[in-house]
Design a protein around this motif. Structure first.
Motif, PDB file in Angstrom:
ATOM      1  N   ILE A 118      23.507 -25.136 -18.987  1.00  0.00           N
ATOM      2  CA  ILE A 118      24.920 -25.458 -18.793  1.00  0.00           C
ATOM      3  C   ILE A 118      25.609 -25.654 -20.139  1.00  0.00           C
ATOM      4  O   ILE A 118      26.714 -25.145 -20.373  1.00  0.00           O
ATOM      5  N   MET A 119      24.967 -26.379 -21.035  1.00  0.00           N
ATOM      6  CA  MET A 119      25.554 -26.624 -22.351  1.00  0.00           C
ATOM      7  C   MET A 119      25.696 -25.325 -23.147  1.00  0.00           C
ATOM      8  O   MET A 119      26.688 -25.118 -23.853  1.00  0.00           O
ATOM      9  N   GLY A 120      24.710 -24.452 -23.038  1.00  0.00           N
ATOM     10  CA  GLY A 120      24.789 -23.180 -23.742  1.00  0.00           C
ATOM     11  C   GLY A 120      25.974 -22.358 -23.275  1.00  0.00           C
ATOM     12  O   GLY A 120      26.737 -21.807 -24.087  1.00  0.00           O
ATOM     13  N   LEU A 121      26.157 -22.281 -21.953  1.00  0.00           N
ATOM     14  CA  LEU A 121      27.296 -21.550 -21.406  1.00  0.00           C
ATOM     15  C   LEU A 121      28.613 -22.221 -21.781  1.00  0.00           C
ATOM     16  O   LEU A 121      29.598 -21.545 -22.124  1.00  0.00           O
ATOM     17  N   LEU A 122      28.627 -23.547 -21.721  1.00  0.00           N
ATOM     18  CA  LEU A 122      29.844 -24.297 -22.041  1.00  0.00           C
ATOM     19  C   LEU A 122      30.289 -24.043 -23.476  1.00  0.00           C
ATOM     20  O   LEU A 122      31.468 -23.766 -23.741  1.00  0.00           O
ATOM     21  N   PHE A 123      29.345 -24.104 -24.419  1.00  0.00           N
ATOM     22  CA  PHE A 123      29.711 -23.921 -25.821  1.00  0.00           C
ATOM     23  C   PHE A 123      29.991 -22.454 -26.140  1.00  0.00           C
ATOM     24  O   PHE A 123      30.756 -22.169 -27.070  1.00  0.00           O
ATOM     25  N   ALA A 124      29.406 -21.532 -25.374  1.00  0.00           N
ATOM     26  CA  ALA A 124      29.755 -20.122 -25.557  1.00  0.00           C
ATOM     27  C   ALA A 124      31.206 -19.882 -25.173  1.00  0.00           C
ATOM     28  O   ALA A 124      31.965 -19.221 -25.895  1.00  0.00           O
ATOM     29  N   VAL A 125      31.611 -20.439 -24.027  1.00  0.00           N
ATOM     30  CA  VAL A 125      33.004 -20.305 -23.581  1.00  0.00           C
ATOM     31  C   VAL A 125      33.941 -21.027 -24.538  1.00  0.00           C
ATOM     32  O   VAL A 125      35.011 -20.511 -24.901  1.00  0.00           O
TER      33      VAL A 125
END
Length: 309
Positions: A118-125
């Motif tokens: 979730i954090m990886g996707l969040l920081f990618a966005v």
């Protein structure tokens, strides 16, 4: 209640002094897990892609192998990091659990894996949302100043400066979000349920002390990295027969075409050094957030209610 910056930063070193045997076990785990992950990555298709890239014979199948290899690397890295992170949190917050190794694989680790995704996707966005406007503004400024069409040196320098300033502001923004959400992992572990944005509330008014604690911990890790790199480079030079150019290539661009090529004597020496240092770095990396949460959580209303019930 505020926490002490220096105590949080040195929490990992206190853990190392308290549980040296555990740290040694973590070092072995890091070594074995790292070697297994690299071998799986090479065998999954990454090795074939690297071999083809040297000869220039690319094909769609090789690109698929590259994607599979990178996927294996990402999944394996998240898995190892979640297991090691949970081990450090367990040592600080639940010292009676798994006292020998602190290593387990269960609900705590699975929740941390999910949180990492979730954090990886969040920081990618978030990165795209911040970088895209800066890029657009940079292009607009460049077009307006005639960048690339015989403009003056001053105009060129101005465009470059504005663009760099924009990206610096984006980096500062990402650091801010990272610090504010930095307790999500330890909260997820401690409360045994997924915590993503609850860290934002808990870190309110504590940004600068947290940044100071993390910054000091990073500064403490730099000498460890330098020592490891120096030792590894020395070993690489020795295995290369004194050829510094070949040693540098071994250090910075290891041959990942096959298992035999990658696991050279110099690379094995590096992995041993890395595994030994990895146990120390794991403690130093994850312990500050756990120590901060432990100190802050003591004054949280729900915890006080548990104490006095």
């Amino acid at each position: 209640m505020q926490f002490k910056v220096t105590e949080a930063a040195f929490a990992g070193f206190r853990l190392i002094r308290r549980e040296p045997r555990t740290i040694a076990i973590w070092a072995v785990f890091n070594l074995v897990a790292g070697m297994a992950l690299t071998a799986a990555m090479i065998q999954s298709g990454f090795g074939r892609f690297m071999s083809a890239s040297k000869t220039g014979t690319m094909s769609p199948d090789l690109m698929v192998g590259l994607l599979i290899g990178e996927g294996v690397a990402i999944v394996g890295t998240i898995l190892i990091a979640s297991v090691m992170g949970a081990a450090v949190y367990r040592a600080i917050l639940r010292p009676t659990e798994a006292p020998l190794t602190r290593l387990r694989f269960g609900g705590d680790e699975l929740r941390l894996i999910l949180l990492s995704v979730i954090m990886g996707l969040l920081f990618a966005v978030l990165s795209m949302a911040l970088f895209i406007p800066v890029a657009i503004v940079g292009v607009a400024i460049a077009a307006g100043s005639g960048f690339g069409h015989g403009e003056s040196v001053g105009a060129t320098a101005g465009v470059v400066l504005v663009t760099l300033l924009g990206y610096l502001l984006v980096l500062i923004g990402l650091v801010y979000f990272a610090v504010r959400l930095s307790l999500a992992g330890v909260m997820t572990f401690a409360e045994r349920r997924l915590r993503v944005f609850e860290s934002w509330r808990l870190t309110k008014g504590r940004f600068w002390p947290l940044l100071g604690a993390y910054g000091l911990a990073v500064a403490l890790m730099i000498p460890i990295y330098l020592v490891m790199t120096t030792l590894y480079f020395g070993v690489s030079v020795a295995f290369a027969g004194g050829d510094f150019s070949r040693a540098a290539s071994e250090v910075f661009q290891p041959d990942m075409t096959t298992l035999a090529a990658y696991f050279s004597p110099a690379r094995i020496a590096y992995l041993v050094f890395g595994g030994a240092v990895g146990g120390v770095l794991t403690a130093v990396t994850y312990a500050p957030a756990a120590a901060v949460y432990r100190d802050i959580a003591e004054t949280r209303p729900e915890n006080q209610a548990e104490v006095f019930s």
